[in-house]
Design a protein around this motif. Structure first.
Motif, PDB file in Angstrom:
ATOM      1  N   ASP A  43     -86.481  50.383   7.163  1.00 47.40           N
ATOM      2  CA  ASP A  43     -87.021  49.848   5.912  1.00 47.40           C
ATOM      3  C   ASP A  43     -85.928  49.151   5.109  1.00 47.40           C
ATOM      4  O   ASP A  43     -86.153  48.082   4.515  1.00 47.40           O
ATOM      5  N   ALA A  44     -84.741  49.762   5.080  1.00 50.04           N
ATOM      6  CA  ALA A  44     -83.628  49.142   4.360  1.00 50.04           C
ATOM      7  C   ALA A  44     -83.214  47.828   5.012  1.00 50.04           C
ATOM      8  O   ALA A  44     -82.909  46.839   4.326  1.00 50.04           O
ATOM      9  N   GLN A  45     -83.226  47.798   6.358  1.00 51.97           N
ATOM     10  CA  GLN A  45     -82.898  46.555   7.065  1.00 51.97           C
ATOM     11  C   GLN A  45     -83.931  45.473   6.787  1.00 51.97           C
ATOM     12  O   GLN A  45     -83.602  44.303   6.594  1.00 51.97           O
ATOM     13  N   LYS A  46     -85.200  45.858   6.744  1.00 49.95           N
ATOM     14  CA  LYS A  46     -86.267  44.890   6.471  1.00 49.95           C
ATOM     15  C   LYS A  46     -86.180  44.363   5.047  1.00 49.95           C
ATOM     16  O   LYS A  46     -86.540  43.209   4.784  1.00 49.95           O
ATOM     17  N   GLN A  47     -85.692  45.182   4.119  1.00 45.60           N
ATOM     18  CA  GLN A  47     -85.522  44.717   2.742  1.00 45.60           C
ATOM     19  C   GLN A  47     -84.466  43.614   2.666  1.00 45.60           C
ATOM     20  O   GLN A  47     -84.641  42.609   1.966  1.00 45.60           O
ATOM     21  N   ILE A  48     -83.368  43.808   3.414  1.00 47.26           N
ATOM     22  CA  ILE A  48     -82.343  42.761   3.454  1.00 47.26           C
ATOM     23  C   ILE A  48     -82.924  41.476   4.052  1.00 47.26           C
ATOM     24  O   ILE A  48     -82.726  40.374   3.537  1.00 47.26           O
ATOM     25  N   ARG A  49     -83.626  41.638   5.152  1.00 45.81           N
ATOM     26  CA  ARG A  49     -84.205  40.479   5.824  1.00 45.81           C
ATOM     27  C   ARG A  49     -85.177  39.742   4.912  1.00 45.81           C
ATOM     28  O   ARG A  49     -85.133  38.510   4.810  1.00 45.81           O
ATOM     29  N   GLN A  50     -86.029  40.476   4.219  1.00 41.02           N
ATOM     30  CA  GLN A  50     -86.992  39.851   3.324  1.00 41.02           C
ATOM     31  C   GLN A  50     -86.292  39.167   2.161  1.00 41.02           C
ATOM     32  O   GLN A  50     -86.695  38.075   1.735  1.00 41.02           O
ATOM     33  N   ALA A  51     -85.235  39.780   1.642  1.00 38.58           N
ATOM     34  CA  ALA A  51     -84.492  39.170   0.529  1.00 38.58           C
ATOM     35  C   ALA A  51     -83.863  37.855   0.958  1.00 38.58           C
ATOM     36  O   ALA A  51     -83.906  36.855   0.225  1.00 38.58           O
ATOM     37  N   LYS A  52     -83.275  37.825   2.168  1.00 40.39           N
ATOM     38  CA  LYS A  52     -82.667  36.585   2.637  1.00 40.39           C
ATOM     39  C   LYS A  52     -83.723  35.527   2.947  1.00 40.39           C
ATOM     40  O   LYS A  52     -83.508  34.333   2.695  1.00 40.39           O
ATOM     41  N   LEU A  53     -84.869  35.964   3.481  1.00 42.16           N
ATOM     42  CA  LEU A  53     -85.950  35.011   3.716  1.00 42.16           C
ATOM     43  C   LEU A  53     -86.474  34.436   2.402  1.00 42.16           C
ATOM     44  O   LEU A  53     -86.801  33.246   2.314  1.00 42.16           O
TER      45      LEU A  53
END
Length: 422
Positions: free
Chosen positions: A388-398
């Motif tokens: 979930d934390a990794q997906k948050q980073i990914r979504q923020a960069k997207l």
């Protein structure tokens, strides 16, 4: 032997020059200005509009010119009262009449026709500018999409590398009996999904490159260099709606075209009312008897404007066309200003979103991920929390990439509406 050496020298010279030319070709697409220059030189739609404008400008002189004069010859009594066989020799017929005639429009009609053609020529020239602005806007938008697509690919590759590292961490913990095998499998599933996304990005890049090649007049499959830089976004002071509104009223090509169309409609209406007055034809006629000219005649011909019903209909038509042009300009003016306001507010929203994501959301997501990773390694959090934390980073960069694309697209639309770069 000499020819063989010359051929070798020519081949070596060609090979020496080939890398340079190839390197120059590869630079196409690396920057926006090069693409815009190439499109201005090679885009067929722009060239077509330029030829139309040249054709319209050439109509000005004929519109204001007098019609060609007419020449008539009449052979009278070609048998001399039956005394001879028919003949067309001027010295042997009873008489020969020569008539030179010139049509003369009513005073002011030629000037009105010329002024109408000038207004239409000006409209055609402005349409070239309008076509270029539309083309430049599409190129700017596509270039921005390509640039941010590269950023998205780089981001996705970073996430893939991260997932590979997470898989190794999960494998170590699984081998030590500190984590379930499901953690390893989930990390592998995530990697497969990310690799699938990279395939989609590559397909999207090829489509955008084909679109950009078409806009610049190149073959769809010609190679393009990757974008190396993106335009910096203007400050809020530059994109002030009130200041831009004044520039739109004076520079927007759609409004300029309609202004020229109104002028042409006004001149057409004046010409319709001028048609109430007659046109003339004047002529001079020498008459030959035998071998000498013994008589001269002058003639004036005038057309009688009896068909008043038709003329009143033409006048009403010209009035309606003028009113339509004025209403159309008002509608376009309202729409253009509405589009400007929409894009200015949209740009400001995207700029603020980009700033918020870059300065707040992304650092917070990275901090949260590092904390989750440390917690997973120490056994304090589970693998699902780490994902979930990794997906948050990914979504923020997207979100950062998406806001950047949208801001560049808004900027391109604003420049198209304003009629100049900001």
């Amino acid at each position: 032997m000499i020819n063989f050496k010359s051929a070798i020298a020519a081949a070596c010279f060609t090979l020496f020059l080939a890398p340079t030319s190839y390197g120059q070709d590869l630079q196409i697409g690396s920057n926006l200005q090069g693409l815009l220059k190439l499109a201005k030189e090679r885009n067929p739609d722009l060239a077509s509009m330029s030829f139309d404008a040249n054709a319209a400008s050439e109509r000005v002189i004929p519109a204001g010119s007098l019609p060609d004069p007419k020449f008539r010859t009449e052979w009278r009594d070609i048998t001399r009262m039956g005394e001879q066989g028919p003949t067309l020799s001027p010295s042997r017929v009873g008489s020969t009449r020569y008539l030179l005639m010139q049509d003369l429009p009513w005073f002011g009609k030629r000037e009105l026709k010329r002024e109408t053609a000038e207004a239409l020529s000006e409209a055609a020239k402005v349409r070239v500018t309008s076509t270029w602005l539309e083309l430049a806007s599409k190129i700017k938008t596509t270039y921005a999409q390509l640039y941010y697509l590269d950023q998205s690919e780089r981001l996705t590759q970073e996430i893939l590398d991260l997932m590979v590292r997470l898989e190794k961490v999960a494998q170590v913990r699984y081998a030590s009996g500190l984590a379930a095998q499901q953690d390893v499998i989930r990390s592998q599933v995530e990697q497969t999904a990310i690799r699938s996304e990279l395939i989609f990005i590559e397909s999207e890049r090829r489509q955008l490159q084909a679109r950009l090649n078409a806009l610049t007049g190149r073959q769809a499959d010609e190679p393009l260099a990757r974008p190396t830089q993106i335009r910096s976004l203007p400050t809020p002071e530059v994109l002030n709606f009130s200041a831009l509104e004044q520039r739109v009223r004076s520079n927007n090509p759609l409004l300029q075209v309609e202004g020229a169309q109104i002028k042409a409609a006004e001149k057409t209406r004046e010409l319709a009312y001028k048609n109430r007055f007659p046109d003339f034809t004047v002529g001079a006629s020498p008459i030959q008897y035998g071998n000498s000219v013994r008589e001269w005649e002058l003639m004036v011909e005038i057309n009688i404007p009896l068909q008043q019903g038709a003329r009143r209909a033409q006048e009403r038509e010209s009035d309606a066309m003028l009113s339509a042009s004025r209403s159309r300009r008002e509608a376009i003016n309202n729409q253009v200003l509405a589009d400007l306001y929409e894009n200015v507010t949209g740009f400001e929203s995207e700029r603020r979103s980009l700033t918020l994501t870059t300065e707040s959301l992304l650092p917070q997501s990275e901090l949260n991920f590092r904390s989750a990773l440390a917690g997973y390694e120490s056994g304090k959090v589970d693998f699902a929390t780490l994902l979930d934390a990794q997906k948050q980073i990914r979504q923020a960069k997207l979100n950062q990439v998406k806001a950047g694309i949208n801001a560049q697209m808004r900027l391109a639309d604003i420049e198209r509406i304003v009629g100049e770069e900001l």
